[in-house]
Design a protein around this motif. Structure first.
Motif, short mmCIF file in Angstrom:
data_model
loop_
_atom_site.label_atom_id
_atom_site.label_comp_id
_atom_site.label_asym_id
_atom_site.label_seq_id
_atom_site.Cartn_x
_atom_site.Cartn_y
_atom_site.Cartn_z
N ILE A 118 -74.15 75.85 22.49
CA ILE A 118 -73.80 77.20 22.94
C ILE A 118 -72.80 77.13 24.08
CG2 ILE A 118 -74.69 79.37 23.87
CD1 ILE A 118 -75.41 78.62 20.92
N MET A 119 -72.98 76.19 24.98
CA MET A 119 -72.02 76.02 26.07
C MET A 119 -70.60 75.82 25.53
SD MET A 119 -72.03 73.07 28.98
CE MET A 119 -71.49 71.83 27.78
N ASN A 120 -70.47 74.94 24.53
CA ASN A 120 -69.15 74.68 23.96
C ASN A 120 -68.63 75.87 23.16
OD1 ASN A 120 -68.95 72.11 25.05
ND2 ASN A 120 -69.97 71.14 23.32
N GLU A 121 -69.51 76.57 22.45
CA GLU A 121 -69.10 77.78 21.73
C GLU A 121 -68.54 78.83 22.69
OE1 GLU A 121 -68.77 78.60 18.67
OE2 GLU A 121 -69.95 77.19 17.49
N LEU A 122 -69.21 79.02 23.81
CA LEU A 122 -68.75 79.99 24.79
C LEU A 122 -67.40 79.59 25.37
CD1 LEU A 122 -72.11 80.73 26.65
CD2 LEU A 122 -70.89 82.25 25.09
N VAL A 123 -67.22 78.30 25.64
CA VAL A 123 -65.93 77.82 26.14
C VAL A 123 -64.82 78.10 25.13
CG1 VAL A 123 -64.57 75.76 26.70
CG2 VAL A 123 -66.87 76.02 27.63
N PHE A 124 -65.05 77.73 23.88
CA PHE A 124 -64.00 77.88 22.87
C PHE A 124 -63.68 79.35 22.62
CE2 PHE A 124 -64.93 73.43 21.57
CZ PHE A 124 -63.63 72.96 21.64
#
Length: 402
Positions: free
Chosen positions: A353-359
């Motif tokens: 989720i952290m990476n999804e939010l970043v992208f």
């Protein structure tokens, strides 16, 4: 997704940093600091510099050695990592929540006080050269570098990691100066998923990072379509990738592509997996991927097969796209449910989720769009999916036994 939106906060700090936060009750936190600079901002002459700088930030600061950096995270049961993409470079950790500021201190130190020690600098060149060799020697990995070259002109098509020509030519003082100009603290995105005090983290970031930002220029990305074939000694299997250019992250059609992918090539129940592997026995692996960031997007289908079967596999993939015209409303519903279900399954891991939010923040300008995905997927129509499947151009890459 409504409940998750309620637990999400986004804040722009006075120093320019954007903070994204999804609150969770489990006493674990995943946190990243992302700089909006990646491989797409590079010219051919310095290809690989963003990835090289990512490596260098782990080699030591004014007060910490490489061993200190990793040990302080790992002795607390944590994970420390980083990645470079086309549009961003991200440094991250996952720790028990009580140690969140330990992790923040380490990432802050790396970003603000890395020394780019001359001896470590030259050593890290050798490390990256070995990484380049490793990827080259793995045809299942190397084939994706080649398909990028088939889809885009230089410098974008040259990939992220650089080459055995560009990396050795980089000089320490140039790279350090380049780092200072490209790592501007006001351009950072800080993403937190887990049990943390949002306001305390924001106060820390306001106190420890200064206001500085500038717009980074991206060299023009020029699309193309071409084909690549390589014969290689010592292989028993052929590696084949079929690729098309795809809608950008800000285009609503990207959601139709996700549904198309779920029907066509994603998973063991997809049309191409059933046709290529189950009915014809031509492959073990049939996999697909949607690669999308702010400045580019493409869709790939990978098949590991026999050398003599490559033309047939290509034909079956093209036929698969054509057969989407037979897709029914029932098929559409099932494909949508698969996409939505995968969103839920992947959300279990806070790092995901952290990476999804970043992208989503980098590519669409607002991380909140991640939480709207289910709603957008449900809006996709059969007509939109069938229209997207009508492809007129494509690229292919193959590495086959000699």
């Amino acid at each position: 997704m409504i409940s998750k939106i309620k637990s999400f906060q986004r804040k722009k700090l006075k120093n320019g940093i954007t903070v994204l936060f999804e609150k969770r009750e489990l006493p674990v936190v995943s946190l990243s600091i992302t700089n909006q600079f990646g491989a797409s901002h590079e010219t051919s002459e310095i290809k690989g510099i963003a990835h090289f700088m990512e490596h260098l930030l782990f080699t030591g600061t004014k007060t910490r050695t490489h061993e200190d950096i990793s040990r302080e995270i790992e002795k607390r049961g944590g994970i420390l990592n980083a990645f470079t993409s086309q549009d961003a470079t991200s440094y991250l950790f996952k720790l028990p929540s009580k140690h969140v500021f330990v992790g923040l201190d380490i990432l802050s130190d790396m970003l603000k006080n890395s020394t780019f020690n001359h001896e470590k600098f030259e050593k890290e060149k050798k490390v990256i050269i070995e990484e380049i060799k490793m990827y080259h020697d793995s045809p299942q990995r190397h084939i994706f570098d080649k398909i990028l070259e088939c889809l885009y002109e230089k410098p974008f098509g040259e990939g992220i990691i650089g080459s055995e020509k560009t990396i050795p030519s980089l000089k320490r003082d140039f790279v350090f100066s380049y780092f200072k100009k490209r790592y501007l603290q006001g351009n950072y995105i800080v993403t937190i998923v887990g049990d943390a005090d949002f306001e305390k983290v924001c106060n820390y970031l306001e106190k420890n990072f200064k206001s500085e930002n500038a717009k980074l220029e991206t060299p023009k990305i020029i699309k193309k379509n071409s084909n690549y074939m390589e014969e290689r000694e010592g292989l028993d299997q052929a590696h084949f990738v079929f690729a098309i250019h795809a809608p950008f992250a800000t285009d609503k059609k990207i959601h139709a592509l996700e549904v198309l992918d779920a029907y066509l090539a994603n998973g063991m129940s997809s049309q191409l997996f059933l046709e290529i592997r189950e009915r014809r026995g031509l492959a073990y692996a049939v996999k697909s991927s949607i690669e999308v960031e702010k400045n580019y997007s493409h869709y790939t289908i990978y098949v590991g097969t026999m050398k003599k079967a490559v033309p047939e596999v290509k034909k079956l993939i093209l036929q698969g796209f054509q057969n989407v015209k037979k897709m029914t409303e029932k098929d559409l519903k099932e494909a949508k449910e698969r996409v939505i279900g995968l969103i839920d399954v992947n959300s279990e891991e806070s790092l995901n989720i952290m990476n999804e939010l970043v992208f989503h923040e980098v590519s669409t300008g607002d991380a909140l769009n991640y939480y709207k995905k289910e709603e957008e997927i449900r809006k996709v129509t059969l007509k939109e999916v069938k229209s997207l499947a009508k492809i007129s151009s494509y690229s292919t890459a193959a590495i086959v036994p000699k």
